[in-house]
Every structure is written in structure tokens, then in C-alpha cells.
Design a protein around this motif. Structure first.
Motif, short mmCIF file in Angstrom:
data_model
loop_
_atom_site.label_atom_id
_atom_site.label_comp_id
_atom_site.label_asym_id
_atom_site.label_seq_id
_atom_site.Cartn_x
_atom_site.Cartn_y
_atom_site.Cartn_z
N HIS A 1 -2.73 6.38 -0.23
CA HIS A 1 -3.43 7.14 1.03
C HIS A 1 -2.60 8.56 1.36
CE1 HIS A 1 -5.70 3.73 2.37
NE2 HIS A 1 -4.66 2.74 1.64
N ARG A 2 -3.25 9.70 1.60
CA ARG A 2 -2.53 10.76 2.10
C ARG A 2 -2.59 10.71 3.75
NH1 ARG A 2 -1.63 16.70 0.80
NH2 ARG A 2 -2.14 16.29 -1.45
N GLY A 3 -1.40 10.75 4.41
CA GLY A 3 -1.50 10.75 5.54
C GLY A 3 -0.12 11.16 6.45
N ARG A 4 -0.27 11.06 7.70
CA ARG A 4 0.95 11.57 8.70
C ARG A 4 1.85 10.20 8.75
NH1 ARG A 4 -1.40 14.28 13.23
NH2 ARG A 4 -1.08 16.03 11.74
N ASP B 1 0.92 -1.27 0.10
CA ASP B 1 0.13 0.13 -0.18
C ASP B 1 0.82 1.40 -0.04
OD1 ASP B 1 -2.29 -1.45 -0.16
OD2 ASP B 1 -2.97 -1.23 2.11
N LEU B 2 0.39 2.23 -0.62
CA LEU B 2 1.13 3.31 -0.71
C LEU B 2 0.72 4.56 -0.01
CD1 LEU B 2 1.55 3.35 -4.96
CD2 LEU B 2 3.07 2.40 -2.98
N VAL B 3 1.49 5.41 0.58
CA VAL B 3 1.36 6.62 1.64
C VAL B 3 1.90 7.83 1.02
CG1 VAL B 3 1.13 7.51 3.72
CG2 VAL B 3 0.71 5.06 3.52
N ILE B 4 1.22 8.73 0.71
CA ILE B 4 1.74 10.21 0.40
C ILE B 4 1.99 10.93 1.43
CG2 ILE B 4 1.62 12.40 -1.07
CD1 ILE B 4 1.98 9.74 -2.69
N CYS B 5 3.07 11.47 1.94
CA CYS B 5 3.14 12.05 3.29
C CYS B 5 2.46 13.37 3.47
CB CYS B 5 4.94 12.46 3.49
SG CYS B 5 5.14 12.92 5.15
N GLN B 6 1.61 13.59 4.53
CA GLN B 6 0.94 14.81 4.75
C GLN B 6 1.68 15.71 5.65
OE1 GLN B 6 -3.07 14.39 6.45
NE2 GLN B 6 -2.09 15.26 8.29
N ASP B 7 2.49 15.19 6.42
CA ASP B 7 3.36 15.67 7.32
C ASP B 7 4.11 14.50 8.20
OD1 ASP B 7 1.43 15.07 9.55
OD2 ASP B 7 0.80 17.13 9.46
#
Length: 271
Positions: free
Chosen positions: A172-175, A126-132
Motif C-alpha cells: 500500500h502507498r500511504g501516509r 501487510d506492507l506500506v510504502i510511505c507517501q508522507d
């Protein structure tokens, strides 16, 4: 100089204190021996941590090695994007290389690597784009005011997310929770940071985002999930993780080239 903040062995205004050394000195030294050492004509640099991903990336048609201007392996793709690998793991290693790359003219940075999930909703690949990024490492406190999070550049992050979606992946966009101490992660921290809506744990994002924010260079971060800190089990090198990393590599290259004007992308590529 102010007194150290409680619990932090640094002056509270450390980010404001002038440094004794300057990465520009390193760049001047490199250029004295390699006059073509200039990254200003590249759309940006992608940081790679996994050797398997670096090997895959450097085998792409049109990708060629650059001289060793920094303590890392550098390659330039056919599109002009620079790939940087082989410099180690963790925020201190990544931050040092980012300083040198920026001093040599890097215009944007995207860091991509693996991460451990802090939630049951994510699985290997699964992929996560860093929100912060939660600043659980030490490097960011030398660059930013005391605080809890390091933020990516919103425009570059949006381009990275759009490129990922365009390639058919629902990221997913997340911390993220960034920590230097891989073998000191605890269940109490996982519970606390998951409650703060952190999705993954990594070792570099907060440091890279802090350095680039300090140097006023846009940066973004993304991760492919490799294992879990919720349901502990040995990492299995799931093929989905490698697939996710390769997709993020493509998305990062698209995001960097997309933010440049066509005329810029056709400029000279020294070195």
C-alpha cells in the motif's frame, strides 16, 4: 530570531538558524582514526530497527561487518549496500545516526521497520510504502519549516515500491503518523489522523525524512504492519510481520542498487 510559533516551543525560523555543531566535525574525527571511513562508494544505507531483522540481514552470504564508525552496527552486503542497526528507536536516535552517515558520504537512505495500523484494512505483515509522514515527533521541526508533513524522495520511493511489487508483494502507498510518544497514543489522535488518510503509526519516518531533506540526500521509508491501534490487542509477533520486514529489506537493497549506474556499483568498497 522570530518569536516561537503558538504551541511550538521553537522559533518559527528554527530551520534557518545556523547550528553551533556540524556532523562534518564528527566525520573528520572518525576519519582521523579510520582513514577508510567512507560511505560514498555504497549505493546507500538501510536503517534497521528490529534485532531479528538485523540478525537475518547480517547472516546473508557476502555480508561483512564494517568498523564502528558511528554509534551503530554497520555491515556491507555483497552488493555494496550498507546496513545500519543497533542505534535505538525513535526519531531522535535515527536522526542523529542519519546525520553521521550522511557526513561520512551516504548517498541515499531507506528506513524500514514495523508500524501499527490506523485502519481495519491492514493486518500483520501487510506492507506500506510511505507517501508522507505526519510530523507528530519533535525532531523534524528543527530541520524543516513549520508544516504538517515530511515528504520522501519521489524517485527513490517509486523505485522502492516497484521493487516491492517485483518481489510479489502488493504494498500500500500511504501516509504515516510519526510520534515519539509510543505510550501516549490516544484514540482521538488515531481517529483524527485516520481521517487525514494516515494508514500507520511509527516512530522514525518523519524525523529521518526531515534530516535527509535538509541535507539534500534522497530517502524513503516503508513499514510492515505489526499491530493495530484500531482494535487494541497485545502484539503477538505474527510471523507475517517478520516475513514482511525481510521482503522490504530485499526491496530496499534492490531500490538502492537500481538507482546506481553499473560502473558505480563496481567501484571500490573501502573499510
Amino acid at each position: 530570531m522570530s518569536a516561537p510559533a503558538p504551541g511550538v516551543p521553537l522559533p518559527a525560523d528554527k530551520h534557518l538558524l545556523p547550528a553551533l555543531t556540524d556532523p562534518a566535525e564528527h566525520a573528520d574525527y572518525i576519519r582521523a582514526h579510520h582513514p577508510g571511513a567512507d560511505l560514498a562508494h555504497s549505493p546507500g544505507v538501510i536503517l534497521l530497527y528490529q534485532s531479528s531483522l538485523a540478525a537475518h540481514a547480517t547472516r546473508r552470504p557476502g555480508t561483512r561487518p564494517l568498523e564502528r564508525w558511528v554509534s551503530a552496527d554497520l555491515h556491507r552486503t555483497a552488493e555494496g549496500v550498507v546496513l545500519c542497526s543497533g542505534f535505538g528507536r525513535g526519531a531522535p536516535a535515527a536522526g542523529l545516526i542519519v546525520e553521521q552517515l550522511i557526513a561520512l558520504g551516504a548517498r541515499a537512505i531507506i528506513t524500514i521497520g514495523t508500524a501499527a495500523t490506523l485502519t481495519d484494512i491492514l493486518h500483520p505483515g501487510d506492507l506500506v510504502i510511505c507517501q508522507d509522514a505526519l510530523r507528530g515527533e519533535g525532531l523534524s521541526h528543527h530541520y524543516l519549516p513549520p508544516g504538517r508533513y515530511a515528504d520522501p524522495d519521489p524517485d527513490l520511493t517509486g523505485r522502492l515500491e516497484a521493487a516491492t511489487n517485483a518481489l510479489g508483494a502488493a504494498a500500500h502507498r500511504g501516509r504515516a503518523w510519526t510520534t515519539d510518544a509510543l505510550y501516549r497514543e490516544s484514540a482521538a489522535e488515531v481517529q483524527q489522523y485516520a481521517a487525514e488518510e494516515a494508514l500507520v503509526a511509527d516512530m522514525e519516518a518523519a524525523g529521518v525524512l526531515a534530516v535527509t531533506r535538509y541535507r539534500k540526500v534522497p530517502a524513503a521509508a516503508a513499514f510492515a504492519v505489526a499491530d493495530s491501534l484500531v482494535r487494541r490487542a497485545p502484539r503477538t509477533n505474527a510471523p507475517q510481520t517478520g516475513d514482511g520486514l525481510r521482503l522490504l529489506l530485499r526491496a530496499a537493497a534492490l531500490a538502492l542498487t537500481d538507482r546506481c549506474e553499473p560502473a558505480e556499483r563496481q567501484g571500490p568498497h573501502p573499510g
